[in-house]
Design a protein around this motif. Structure first.
Motif: not given
Length: 602
Positions: A297-298, A349-359, A365-379
């Protein structure tokens, strides 16, 4: 006067013809900044066509800043005086009481397939249908001129021009004026990260590209190497021009993660600062929306705090989570969104819950599609969820499927309605892809019409090989170069007036009306205030936020879904058009693939 930036040229001539007179050729004069000028008056003619000859080399080339290419992208440019249009939107201060894009309903539209005519003027005739479902902002897919009649627009090569097959620049002015008259804002989709492969003459004029960086399309647009100042001015001036001369309200910037820029002041921050200055001057909100793959979100943080200053960004993680929950697909980049395995989220549904509450799902966390840690946590305590655009479908997510089949083509109407309710009444800024509001039966396929036959055949062959490797036969994959592929993708406007399409359309309109009533557009919607309860095994989910809740039963049998105490049902898919059922002591009984919207009491 006509000017062109060509800093490495030794001599530049202009070839011009006014009102069809024989073509004249005259030398241009150079200033110290690499600009060449011709002192003639193109506005003195009804039609004025011109092109440039660089260092005597033939053929002559169209203007890199051409507003109009009536004879195609390889031909001379035509002068366009934007000031001649008589606007009727003098009182326009933005959609719904001067608000910008945040929280409003966005509608992604492709001009070439929105109507059979495929023009901006024909699209005007359908704007009232968008008013009826509460659309606040129409996002037009790229209009920059490209080779041939039909295409998605992401192969544009004349970035200042409006594709002539759509009606040219004057038609865009008419469209924006008509949209504003109906209370709808207009967003243009701009592509700055690359140009198309045919008709791209920028490198002949100056250092528009650099090998310092590389992108999926080859050499990067030059944003930080020698000569970059002129290239950056080319892009900044283009952005401001759409706002100023065409009265657009927002710009969507394509794949900004591919804008390679190591300069101290990133191009996106420069665009944001320039846009903010112009918004103050014009007295109306102007928005920039980024398509970013970075999960950071930078992108939407203020430039004064080191951010990029975008108003909002597309949220593919929201799409992916919804897609997996509704469809069950889990291949490719959908795999992580199915949960399980080494993920902390046990299921979709657990994934959906995380996305709706943490963006984001991938927030470091690790993205298997990209083969790397990806993204940054949102405040989540401070972040406004409206800065993320959420959607069930987009041009990418539909058109990049082998057959261009829409998500609802493989879902029950109830599943489709659940997804619509979660998007339209969720905490994010909602976006629809044209036709989804009535569950359009037409596909939306990948199509091109390159006039370079070798290039066209290469595109067709590449499409067949790509999907052939995934098990599709050659005969099944539509040929992008075939006119029939574009024609099959045109919306059928007889559908909204008949069932089952009319029923879905009324559901979208009802959900949109509730959003307008229950979620005031000027109020921030913090992620921290979003709660999601669910039962992975029983297949139900409830999303609650800011005074409302969406409860959904994804099981194949009726069941009681627990809802917050004191909740009042407002709208339900199974009861749509009839009396709403109440809530028992244990919760709300929902049919299979059923959902309800409820108001929460304080």
């Amino acid at each position: 006067m006509i000017s062109v930036w060509a800093p490495v040229a030794v001599a530049v001539e202009i070839e011009w013809s006014g009102d069809g007179a024989p073509v004249a050729r005259e030398a241009m004069s150079r200033d110290d900044d690499g600009w060449w000028h011709w002192d003639g008056d193109p506005a003195a003619y009804q039609t004025f066509d011109y092109a440039f000859v660089l260092d005597g080399a033939e053929p002559s080339l169209p203007d890199p800043r051409s507003a109009w290419q009536p004879h195609g992208v390889h031909s001379p440019s035509r002068f366009f005086d934007a000031s001649r249009f008589v606007w009727s939107d003098q009182q326009w201060r933005g959609t719904r009481c001067g608000a910008g894009v945040l929280g409003g309903l966005v509608y992604e539209l492709h001009v070439g397939t929105f109507t059979p005519e495929g023009t901006l003027d024909a699209a005007i005739e359908r704007l009232d249908a968008l008013v009826a479902i509460g659309v606040d902002l129409v996002e037009l897919m790229p209009l920059a001129a490209f080779p041939g009649d039909w295409g998605w627009g992401y192969d544009g090569v004349a970035l200042y021009a409006v594709h002539d097959r759509y009606g040219g620049p004057a038609a865009l002015q008419r469209f924006v004026d008509a949209a504003h008259a109906r209370g709808i804002g207009v967003c243009l989709d701009l592509v700055h990260n690359h140009l198309g492969p045919s008709g791209n003459y920028l490198s002949r004029f100056g250092p528009y590209f650099t090998d310092t960086h590389h992108t999926p399309w080859g050499s990067a647009v030059n944003l930080d190497a020698p000569g970059a100042d002129g290239v950056r001015s080319f892009l900044v001036d283009q952005v401001l021009r759409w706002f100023r001369d065409f009265h657009v309200d927002a710009l969507r910037l394509d794949a900004v993660h591919e804008l390679a820029d190591d300069s101290p002041h990133h191009l996106l921050a420069e665009l944001s600062d320039a846009t903010a200055t112009l918004a103050t001057e014009l007295g109306r909100p102007l928005d920039l929306i980024a398509e970013s793959d970075l999960n950071d979100v930078t992108m939407v943080e203020p430039t004064a705090l080191g951010g990029r200053g975008m108003t909002a960004q597309w949220a593919d993680d929201v799409h992916h989570a919804l897609h997996v929950v509704l469809s069950g697909e889990s291949q490719g980049y959908y795999a992580d969104f199915a949960g399980g395995g080494e993920r902390e989220e046990a299921g979709p549904l657990a994934v959906l819950a995380k996305v709706f509450t943490r963006g984001f799902l991938h927030d470091g966390s690790f993205s298997s599609f990209r083969g790397a840690l990806w993204g940054r946590a949102v405040d989540v305590d401070t972040f406004d969820a409206r800065r993320l655009l959420a959607y069930l479908q987009t041009h990418d997510q539909v058109g990049n499927r082998a057959l261009g089949d829409r998500l609802h083509a493989t879902l029950s109407p109830g599943r489709h309605a659940i997804g619509a309710a979660l998007v339209l009444l969720g905490p994010f800024t909602p976006m629809l892809f044209m036709g989804e509001e009535w569950a359009a039966a037409t596909p939306w396929q990948f199509f091109t019409s390159f006039d370079d036959l070798a290039l066209g055949e290469a595109v067709s062959r590449g499409r067949r090989e790509e999907f052939g490797s995934h098990g599709w036969s050659v005969d099944e994959v539509p040929d992008p170069q075939a006119v029939s592929t574009r024609d099959a993708s045109v919306l059928d406007w007889s559908e909204p007036g008949r069932e089952p399409h009319a029923h879905m359309l009324s559901w979208y309109a009802a959900c949109s009306a509730l959003r307008h009533r229950l979620l005031p557009i000027g109020s921030p919607l913090r992620l921290a205030d979003v709660l999601v309860s669910f039962d992975e095994a029983a297949r139900w989910v409830v999303v609650s936020h800011h005074g409302l809740a969406i409860a959904a039963n994804l099981a194949d049998h009726p069941q009681t879904v627990p809802v917050p105490d004191g909740a009042v049902p407002l709208l339900r898919w199974a009861d749509h058009g009839s009396e709403l059922r109440g809530i028992s002591g244990e919760g709300l009984v929902l049919d299979p693939d059923d959902c309800a919207v409820l108001r929460l009491t304080p």
